[in-house]
Design a protein around this motif. Structure first.
Motif, short mmCIF file in Angstrom:
data_model
loop_
_atom_site.label_atom_id
_atom_site.label_comp_id
_atom_site.label_asym_id
_atom_site.label_seq_id
_atom_site.Cartn_x
_atom_site.Cartn_y
_atom_site.Cartn_z
N GLN A 50 7.57 -4.69 78.84
CA GLN A 50 8.56 -5.78 78.82
C GLN A 50 9.85 -5.36 78.13
N ALA A 51 9.73 -4.67 77.01
CA ALA A 51 10.91 -4.25 76.26
C ALA A 51 11.74 -3.24 77.04
N GLN A 52 11.08 -2.25 77.63
CA GLN A 52 11.82 -1.24 78.38
C GLN A 52 12.44 -1.83 79.65
N ALA A 53 11.72 -2.74 80.30
CA ALA A 53 12.26 -3.39 81.49
C ALA A 53 13.50 -4.21 81.13
N ALA A 54 13.44 -4.93 80.01
CA ALA A 54 14.60 -5.72 79.57
C ALA A 54 15.79 -4.81 79.27
N ALA A 55 15.53 -3.69 78.62
CA ALA A 55 16.61 -2.75 78.30
C ALA A 55 17.21 -2.16 79.58
N LEU A 56 16.37 -1.82 80.53
CA LEU A 56 16.88 -1.26 81.79
C LEU A 56 17.67 -2.28 82.60
N ARG A 57 17.22 -3.53 82.57
CA ARG A 57 17.93 -4.58 83.31
C ARG A 57 19.29 -4.85 82.69
N ALA A 58 19.41 -4.64 81.38
CA ALA A 58 20.68 -4.87 80.69
C ALA A 58 21.69 -3.76 80.95
N MET A 59 21.18 -2.57 81.34
CA MET A 59 22.06 -1.42 81.59
C MET A 59 22.69 -1.57 82.97
N PRO A 60 23.94 -1.11 83.11
CA PRO A 60 24.54 -1.13 84.44
C PRO A 60 23.84 -0.14 85.37
N THR A 61 23.76 -0.51 86.63
CA THR A 61 23.14 0.37 87.63
C THR A 61 24.09 1.52 87.93
#
Length: 64
Positions: A50-61
């Motif tokens: 959950q933490a890594q997914a949230a961090a990745l979603r916050a990063m620009p693609t």
């Protein structure tokens, strides 16, 4: 397989053994799933997922 600390060996193991983690993973965008799979050994619990997914979603693609 869960270790004595309650963590799994890797993301693949977590997804194979934890239905909640698998269902959560399936709701993530394909790009986030792909990036998580590339760091397979760094995700050993549902909380880390959950933490890594949230961090990745916050990063620009990244642009192609």
């Amino acid at each position: 397989m869960k270790s004595e600390t309650g963590a799994y060996l890797c993301l693949t193991d977590l997804l194979d053994q934890d239905l909640s983690a698998y269902e959560y993973f399936q709701t993530l965008p394909p790009e986030v799933q792909s990036r998580l799979r590339r760091s397979d050994g760094n995700v050993t619990s549902f909380q880390e997922l959950q933490a890594q997914a949230a961090a990745l979603r916050a990063m620009p693609t990244p642009e192609p």
